[in-house]
Design an enzyme around this catalytic site. Structure first.
Site, PDB file in Angstrom:
ATOM      1  N   ALA A  69       0.565  -1.125   0.035  1.00 35.73           N
ATOM      2  CA  ALA A  69      -0.020  -0.016  -0.028  1.00 35.73           C
ATOM      3  C   ALA A  69       0.789   1.360  -0.152  1.00 35.73           C
ATOM      4  CB  ALA A  69      -0.916   0.204   1.241  1.00 35.73           C
ATOM      5  N   ARG A  70       0.191   2.492  -0.479  1.00 32.68           N
ATOM      6  CA  ARG A  70       0.793   3.724  -0.294  1.00 32.68           C
ATOM      7  C   ARG A  70       0.311   4.211   1.158  1.00 32.68           C
ATOM      8  NH1 ARG A  70       0.143   9.372  -1.371  1.00 32.68           N
ATOM      9  NH2 ARG A  70       2.147  10.370  -1.970  1.00 32.68           N
ATOM     10  N   TYR A 139      -6.016   9.064   2.389  1.00 34.50           N
ATOM     11  CA  TYR A 139      -5.540   7.562   2.602  1.00 34.50           C
ATOM     12  C   TYR A 139      -6.602   6.596   2.875  1.00 34.50           C
ATOM     13  CZ  TYR A 139      -3.681   3.885   5.325  1.00 34.50           C
ATOM     14  OH  TYR A 139      -3.030   2.195   5.781  1.00 34.50           O
ATOM     15  N   GLY A 188      15.695   9.023  28.354  1.00 33.60           N
ATOM     16  CA  GLY A 188      15.302   9.984  29.544  1.00 33.60           C
ATOM     17  C   GLY A 188      14.929  11.460  29.470  1.00 33.60           C
TER      18      GLY A 188
END
Length: 313
Positions: A69-70, A139, A188
């Site tokens: 997929a893109r 998308y 950290g």
């Protein structure tokens, strides 16, 4: 033994899936370019959007798991993002699936995205399989259109279709924002994310692999859509605390009010990223457990521990 073709086999999920499936099936890894030092049988697929039938590709293949997929791009520079997403995620997928059906492939498993349902949920009202409206994100829309085309194909051919919409997948080798958060916590670095009380569904890589494997052969998976998750929703703050614990680090999380974080994120042009950190996105995976009898094979804490071992190695 079923022969399974996995497209997108070199990606984060694809690589792990090929390795996992070889324990149960005859697996072919579909790739763009064949690697010299491959640990599995590879097949160079080329352009999946080609209208020319590639019947040799499907010789002996019983099931296809389509991961290629893109993917969602944070800062897309394409002049027409929807057109680019459709080219790969919709047109190429449906062309490939039609050729597979003509060649006699029995089942096509499509890995979609929870973004088809939306970007966020109201707390304690998780997404269901049914949609209230088609997605607007380019998308997600390209994936949704592929889903619709595949289900229509299943009605007119003998090939069964299974659609899986996972939320964020995490596990050894994960990239993107999750890897960035791990990097910050391991060093950290103090993070202003200590007072976020949202609820997010995620899916461990091992859990996703086990569910996909179940869908390869389970008769009741045919022509169904599934949402999948660990079934253990966490807040962003809880997730970061769990990651730090797996890495044996102290999570330095500052309890900054979310309204302030939203304000500063908007000033910095990071509103979209902020939404994923601050809002809820819950998934109802009860259909997977009820219809297929699926159960999670790992917990979030165990998968994070595996990730810690992977990155330290």
């Amino acid at each position: 033994m079923n022969k399974v073709l996995v497209t997108g086999a070199t990606g984060f999920v694809g690589t792990a899936l090929v390795t996992s499936l070889t324990q149960h099936f005859n697996v072919v890894a579909g790739v763009r370019h064949t690697a010299v030092s491959a640990s599995s049988v590879q097949l160079e697929l080329g352009d999946l959007s080609s209208a020319t039938p590639q019947l040799a590709t499907f010789q002996g293949v019983d099931v296809i798991i389509h991961l290629a997929a893109r993917v969602h791009i944070m800062h897309d520079t394409a002049s027409d993002p929807l057109s680019e997403f459709r080219k790969t995620n919709t047109t190429a997928t449906l062309n490939f699936a039609r050729q597979a059906a003509e060649a006699g492939v029995k089942r096509f498993i499509f890995i979609s995205t929870i973004k088809v349902n939306g970007e966020m949920t109201v707390k304690d009202l998780p997404f269901q399989v049914e949609l209230t409206a088609p997605p607007s994100d380019p998308y997600a829309l390209s994936k949704y259109e592929a889903e619709q085309g595949l289900m229509a194909l299943a009605q007119t051919t003998d090939m069964e279709v299974v659609v899986i919409r996972p939320p964020l997948v995490y596990g050894p080798g994960v990239k993107g924002n999750f890897a960035t958060l791990i990097n910050w916590l391991s060093k950290g670095i103090p993070l202003p994310l200590g007072a976020i009380h949202n609820k997010r569904s995620l899916v461990a890589l091992d859990n996703l692999l086990s569910f996909i494997t179940l869908c390869v052969t389970h008769p009741k998976a045919a022509n169904e859509i599934f949402l999948i998750s660990d079934g253990d929703d966490v807040s962003t703050t809880q997730l970061l605390q769990k990651v730090a614990r797996a890495w044996h680090k102290k999570a330095l999380l500052l309890p900054i009010p979310v309204v302030w974080l939203h304000f500063f994120a908007a000033l910095l042009g990071k509103g979209e990223a902020a939404n994923r950190l601050f809002t809820s996105l819950q998934v109802d995976n009860s259909k997977a457990t009820r219809l297929l009898g699926w159960q999670a094979v790992t917990t979030m804490d165990k998968q994070l521990e595996e990730m810690a071992k992977f990155y330290k190695a």
